[in-house]
Design an enzyme around this catalytic site. Structure first.
Site, PDB file in Angstrom:
ATOM      1  N   GLY A 150      39.932  37.035  43.341  1.00 37.34           N
ATOM      2  CA  GLY A 150      39.760  38.479  43.223  1.00 37.34           C
ATOM      3  C   GLY A 150      40.994  39.114  42.615  1.00 37.34           C
ATOM      4  CB  VAL A 151      41.944  40.760  39.793  1.00 35.68           C
ATOM      5  CG1 VAL A 151      43.144  41.490  39.225  1.00 35.68           C
ATOM      6  CG2 VAL A 151      41.996  39.290  39.437  1.00 35.68           C
ATOM      7  N   GLY A 152      42.685  43.045  42.197  1.00 35.22           N
ATOM      8  CA  GLY A 152      42.539  44.461  42.529  1.00 35.22           C
ATOM      9  C   GLY A 152      43.792  45.218  42.159  1.00 35.22           C
ATOM     10  N   GLY A 153      43.815  46.497  42.496  1.00 35.85           N
ATOM     11  CA  GLY A 153      44.958  47.329  42.195  1.00 35.85           C
ATOM     12  C   GLY A 153      46.231  46.797  42.844  1.00 35.85           C
ATOM     13  CG  PHE A 154      47.709  44.871  47.093  1.00 32.97           C
ATOM     14  CD1 PHE A 154      48.402  45.780  47.866  1.00 32.97           C
ATOM     15  CD2 PHE A 154      47.986  43.517  47.233  1.00 32.97           C
ATOM     16  CE1 PHE A 154      49.355  45.341  48.767  1.00 32.97           C
ATOM     17  CE2 PHE A 154      48.945  43.085  48.126  1.00 32.97           C
ATOM     18  CZ  PHE A 154      49.623  44.004  48.903  1.00 32.97           C
TER      19      PHE A 154
ATOM     20  CE  LYS B 284      46.248  37.752  38.193  1.00 31.21           C
ATOM     21  NZ  LYS B 284      47.011  36.880  37.287  1.00 31.21           N
ATOM     22  CB  VAL B 285      42.535  37.906  46.456  1.00 32.76           C
ATOM     23  CG1 VAL B 285      42.237  37.201  47.776  1.00 32.76           C
ATOM     24  CG2 VAL B 285      42.782  39.388  46.704  1.00 32.76           C
TER      25      VAL B 285
ATOM     26  CE  LYS C  33      45.667  43.030  49.975  1.00 26.99           C
ATOM     27  NZ  LYS C  33      44.732  44.102  50.341  1.00 26.99           N
TER      28      LYS C  33
ATOM     29  CG  ASP D 280      39.579  51.873  49.093  1.00 26.98           C
ATOM     30  OD1 ASP D 280      38.669  52.426  48.436  1.00 26.98           O
ATOM     31  OD2 ASP D 280      40.381  51.071  48.589  1.00 26.98           O
TER      32      ASP D 280
END
Ligand SMILES: *[C@@H]1O[C@H](CO)[C@@H](O)[C@H](O)[C@H]1NC(C)=O
Ligand SMILES: *[C@@H]1O[C@H](CO)[C@@H](O)[C@H](O)[C@H]1NC(C)=O
Ligand SMILES: *[C@@H]1O[C@H](CO)[C@@H](O)[C@H](O)[C@H]1NC(C)=O
Ligand SMILES: *[C@@H]1O[C@H](CO)[C@@H](O)[C@H](O)[C@H]1NC(C)=O
Ligand SMILES: *[C@@H]1O[C@H](CO)[C@@H](O)[C@H](O)[C@H]1NC(C)=O
Ligand SMILES: *[C@@H]1O[C@H](CO)[C@@H](O)[C@H](O)[C@H]1NC(C)=O
Ligand SMILES: *[C@@H]1O[C@H](CO)[C@@H](O)[C@H](O)[C@H]1NC(C)=O
Ligand SMILES: *[C@@H]1O[C@H](CO)[C@@H](O)[C@H](O)[C@H]1NC(C)=O
Ligand SMILES: *[C@@H]1O[C@H](CO)[C@@H](O)[C@H](O)[C@H]1NC(C)=O
Ligand SMILES: *[C@@H]1O[C@H](CO)[C@@H](O)[C@H](O)[C@H]1NC(C)=O
Ligand SMILES: *[C@@H]1O[C@H](CO)[C@@H](O)[C@H](O)[C@H]1NC(C)=O
Length: 817
Positions: free
Chosen positions: A493-497, A499-500, A514, A610
């Site tokens: 997963g890739v998010g604003g924070f 990568k996972v 994460k 969120d």
């Protein structure tokens, strides 16, 4: 006083037993006054007249036999009550003990009318053992009684001493003395309403006051390995109560309950329960209460038995968490659904506690009291044991009552007139003063005890970067090893924070890692918030924290690995298998539970901020867990300035009220959840720029059609024909309420949860009906549909809710048409 008497006591009669029973040593079953052995519940109660070598019958009492009907069936307890041994003088039964430990003593009394030599109903006597007064000046009840005591023996003999009142006599019909299994009773037990104190049980003698089997069924001595009698609970409940019995003997799994064996309580106790009935009112948070008669002025040892045997008729999992109260004081919180529901199912467990200084003639047991929807609270068994007091007595006449009746104590006879009155006043004053001082001191001790604990907690929990309950602080090297040095191929997963990554620890535990992108101030704040939130809240439907790493300015959080990924990935834009309507409802219910817990599970509500389909994760069995707490906020005293400067959340999911007025409440999560519900129904993203303009925004498009009553146009094509339109309609109505512009018009997470659960039950019911249509065999497929409870009598099916009973009736009529 008692011990003084004992030291000058002339024991006239000594009845010595050693190894009289063919069973294991330290086990004695005596059929008193009978020339014959009696077999009851597979035990031989040996005649005490056969033991001529050890009993001197001429001085040791005389045998009497009831003149009443001899038609009683042999082999039952009543056989034991037909004969008795009568003592005119003080007499002692003395048993040779080989092993030290807890011993059980049972005394059988049946004061039958007998002409020779005396009518037993006129007997007046006391019984003591090991210097403890078991009872005093007993005027026997007219019916048969079995009195039961438990003592810790560290001597080589156990003696039972019978002392007739002057001019009267003593008797006993039968007796049992045997050693209890190790681990049945603890050395000490914690006191209710203190966190630090406990009472040493082994210094006391105990008398069984009540032993209760919940579920409205009694358990006979023959059904219990230690021949204990368990009474049915219904007579101890008030008239208007919300309890109903549950029976499911098959569910009990002793190997799942650690070292708990059938010695603790038989399967007949753990396999039945009385449960709060919340089916007619899903928000019924009433307490279930039982009232027991006790003697005031004593301490009581209490044991609460639990075993989760509750199977929902529709296979829907339920939150099981509630409190136990005794006389309105909280004893413990029971949580059987928190993390690993499978592991607690059928696993017997118990809780011990000591209630000090019971001052009323009643002891009230209550369970319930945790805010919940469809609350499930139940209890399987309960034991009350009276503890001997400072006078080494269990008799009510020796009760130590607070103040009041005690003033007759000083021996006024010695001193005359005014000086006597003065003296009494003085004594009373001193007593009162010392009482106050002692009380204050005790209270202070308790307080300091609590403070110590709190301090420990503070040093343990308030700092993120210290090893503590928060989770394991992982060395970076270990995380690199687990993720193959952050191998890009392991990115899930890739998010604003950042990568996972998926990782595997050395012990083969799969983890999700994460890792924050090169750090920013914001990132650090969110990192801290997330760890704090996750360590504070442990819940089945909140993703759990395994550990973290802050080495080398890294910000890494390690979670449990969620095999099926995000809810989003199962709704659209992926190759994944599409979810069925029931699965979707189950996921909504799970996520709603997690959020409901956040909103209500602690004194201050926590707002997730969120909520979106990408933050709802699914485990290998598609169970939903809410994730990503980086933006979470604690309720009432929100930092106003902070909130007003930066609106946070995800585009498309933001509460309009929060957007325009910066007003953040739990209802903001409800709004976002409403958006998720739409995604779930429609199987498309919130914003899809590739679609024609009027369809780009999911909320606008869907709500417009819903208002026109055209639900069939928005439903995920995959679900077409697989869900009843009337169900979709209800679902849409609920969604619409969540999406109300005004927060106050939106339902609470609890209301929402209740409605979703109801829909899920209806769906499960429909599926069951469909299966029945397919043929009788199909109805037992899987664990999802279990209508009947196993075991005894006609209690089967009782656990099925009345709400659905009504629906069943409705359907049967339909079928007949
Ligand atoms: C009773 O049992 C004891 C011990 O088992 C035995 O020695 C005795 O003979 C039995 N008495 C009768 C009357 O059966
Ligand atoms: C009593 O003993 C018999 C034979 O040993 C056994 O079959 C039965 O199960 C036992 N009953 C109880 C209640 O222990
Ligand atoms: C029982 O006690 C009496 C009086 O103490 C004595 O005379 C008698 O011998 C004793 N009998 C037996 C069997 O020990
Ligand atoms: C009982 O005790 C009294 C006095 O202690 C004595 O006189 C009497 O003989 C005793 N009775 C028997 C049956 O031993
Ligand atoms: C009972 O008390 C007496 C006198 O204090 C003492 O000698 C005796 O050992 C005690 N017995 C037990 C079993 O504690
Ligand atoms: C179970 O085992 C634990 C640890 O070995 C022990 O503390 C506890 O007392 C045992 N409980 C029972 C009922 O045996
Ligand atoms: C308990 O059982 C008795 C008889 O078996 C029945 O009359 C009573 O209604 C039951 N009570 C409850 C609460 O189910
Ligand atoms: C009983 O519990 C054990 C340990 O948790 C488990 O391995 C076993 O499968 C369970 N048995 C049944 C019948 O559920
Ligand atoms: C227990 O409940 C009964 C009935 O509600 C009440 O009368 C009694 O005072 C309660 N006892 C205690 C100790 O709270
Ligand atoms: C249940 O009883 C406890 C203790 O008396 C009380 O604090 C709690 O409020 C009760 N809960 C309900 C729902 O009445
Ligand atoms: C947990 O229970 C579910 C159904 O109740 C079952 O499908 C699953 O295999 C169980 N998991 C474990 C680890 O026992």
């Amino acid at each position: 006083m008692i011990s003084l008497k004992f030291s000058t006591l002339l024991v006239l009669t000594v009845l010595c037993f050693s190894r009289v029973s063919s069973a294991s040593s330290d086990t004695f079953f005596i059929n008193c006054g009978s020339p014959e052995n009696a077999t009851v519940n597979n035990r031989t109660f040996v005649s005490d007249s056969n033991l001529g070598r050890e009993i001197n019958v001429s001085t040791g009492g005389v045998s009497v036999t009831t003149t009443e009907s001899n038609s009683l069936p042999p082999g039952t307890e009543s056989t034991l009550f037909q004969t008795a041994r009568v003592f005119s003088n003080e007499s002692t039964y003395r048993f040779t003990i080989n092993q030290h430990g807890w011993f059980l003593i049972r005394l059988y009394f049946q004061p039958f009318a007998s002409s020779s030599p005396r009518d037993l109903t006129s007997a007046r006597f006391s019984v003591s053992s090991q210097n403890f007064t078991l009872f005093r000046h007993n005027k026997p009840s007219t019916t048969s009684v079995v009195k039961e005591y438990t003592l810790k023996i560290s001597a080589t003999t156990l003696s039972l001493h019978f002392r007739p009142e002057t001019g009267s006599f003593a008797f006993v019909n039968a007796l049992e003395v045997f050693k209890l299994p190790e681990n049945l009773l603890p050395e000490e037990a914690g006191l209710i309403s203190t966190t630090t104190k406990s009472l040493k049980l082994s210094a006391h003698a105990m008398e069984t006051v009540s032993r209760i089997n919940m579920g409205n069924l009694s358990v006979s001595r023959g059904q219990d390995k230690l021949w204990r009698q368990w009474d049915a609970d219904s007579t101890y409940m008030g008239v208007a109560h919300f309890g109903f019995p549950v029976v499911n003997l098959k569910a009990v799994n002793f190997s799942a309950g650690g070292n708990i064996t059938e010695d603790i309580a038989p399967v007949y106790v753990y396999g039945t329960a009385t449960r709060l009935n919340s089916d007619l009112d899903p928000t019924n948070n009433a307490n279930l209460t039982w009232t027991f008669k006790v003697d005031p002025g004593f301490d009581y040892f209490l044991r609460f038995h639990f075993c989760n045997i509750i199977v929902d008729p529709f296979g829907i999992e339920r939150e099981i968490s509630f409190n136990i109260y005794v006389n309105s004081e909280r004893v413990e919180s029971i949580d059987m659904s928190a993390e690993v529901a499978n592991d607690t199912f059928g696993a017997p467990s118990f809780v011990d506690a000591v209630m000090r200084k019971v001052n009323k003639g009643s002891l009230n047991l209550s369970i319930g009291g945790v805010q919940n929807v469809y609350p499930v609270s139940f209890i399987n068994g309960f034991e009350i044991m009276k503890l001997s007091n400072d006078k080494k007595s269990l008799d009510a006449s020796d009760a130590v009552l607070p103040k009041g009746k005690k003033s007759s104590k000083p021996s006024i006879g010695l001193i005359a007139g005014v000086s006597a009155a003065l003296c009494v006043a003085l004594v009373f004053g001193v007593v009162l003063l010392s009482f106050c001082i002692r009380r204050r001191r005790r209270r202070r001790q308790i307080q300091t005890g609590d403070e110590e604990i709190k301090q420990q907690n503070e040093t343990g929990e308030s700092l993120i970067f210290s090893s503590s309950k928060i989770g394991y602080r992982y060395p970076l090297a270990l995380i690199k090893e687990a993720t193959d040095d952050f191998n890009e191929s392991l990115v899930i997963g890739v998010g604003g924070f950042g990568k996972v990554y998926k990782g595997v620890l050395r012990d083969k535990t799969e983890i999700a890692v994460k890792r924050a992108a090169p750090k920013s101030r914001q990132g650090l704040a969110e990192f801290k918030t997330e760890i704090e939130m996750l360590s504070q809240f442990r819940h089945r439907h909140l993703v759990s924290l395994i550990g973290y790493c802050d080495e080398n300015s890294e910000m890494i959080i390690v979670y449990e690995y969620m095999e099926k990924g995000t809810l989003k990935d199962h709704l659209y834009d992926s190759e994944n298998q599409r979810l069925s309507w029931r699965q979707r409802l189950e996921i909504c219910v799970g996520a709603a539970r997690g959020l409901h817990y956040l909103h209500t599970g602690s004194t201050r509500a926590v707002i997730h901020r969120d909520v979106k389909s990408a933050n709802i994760l699914l485990d290998e069995s598609f169970m939903a867990k809410v994730a990503d707490f980086g933006l979470s906020k604690t309720g009432p005293d929100l930092d106003q300035t902070h909130v007003s400067t930066a609106v946070k959340g995800s585009f498309g999911y933001l509460d309009p009220e929060y957007l325009t007025r910066q007003q953040l409440t739990e209802k903001s999560d409800v709004y976002s959840f409403g958006v998720v519900m739409l995604e779930v129904l429609c199987g498309r993203p919130v914003i899809d720029p590739s679609l024609p303009r009027e369809r780009v925004n999911l909320i606008e498009w869907a709500m417009k059609l819903v208002k026109k009553g055209k639900m069939e146009e928005i439903i995920d094509p995959f679900l077409d024909g697989k869900v009843k339109l009337e169900e979709v309609k209800k679902y849409c109505e609920l969604t619409e309420k969540c999406l109300a512009q005004d927060g106050v018009e939106r339902p609470t997470m609890g209301d929402l949860l209740w409605n979703l659960e109801f829909m899920l039950q209806v769906q499960a019911k429909d599926e069951k009906a469909a299966m029945v249509d397919d043929g009788p065999e199909a109805s037992v497929v899987g664990s999802t549909v279990q209508f009947s409870v196993n075991g005894m009598g006609d209690i089967e099916g009782v656990s099925m809710s009345k709400v659905f009973a009504r629906m069943v009736v409705g359907e049967e009529t339909r079928e007949r048409d």
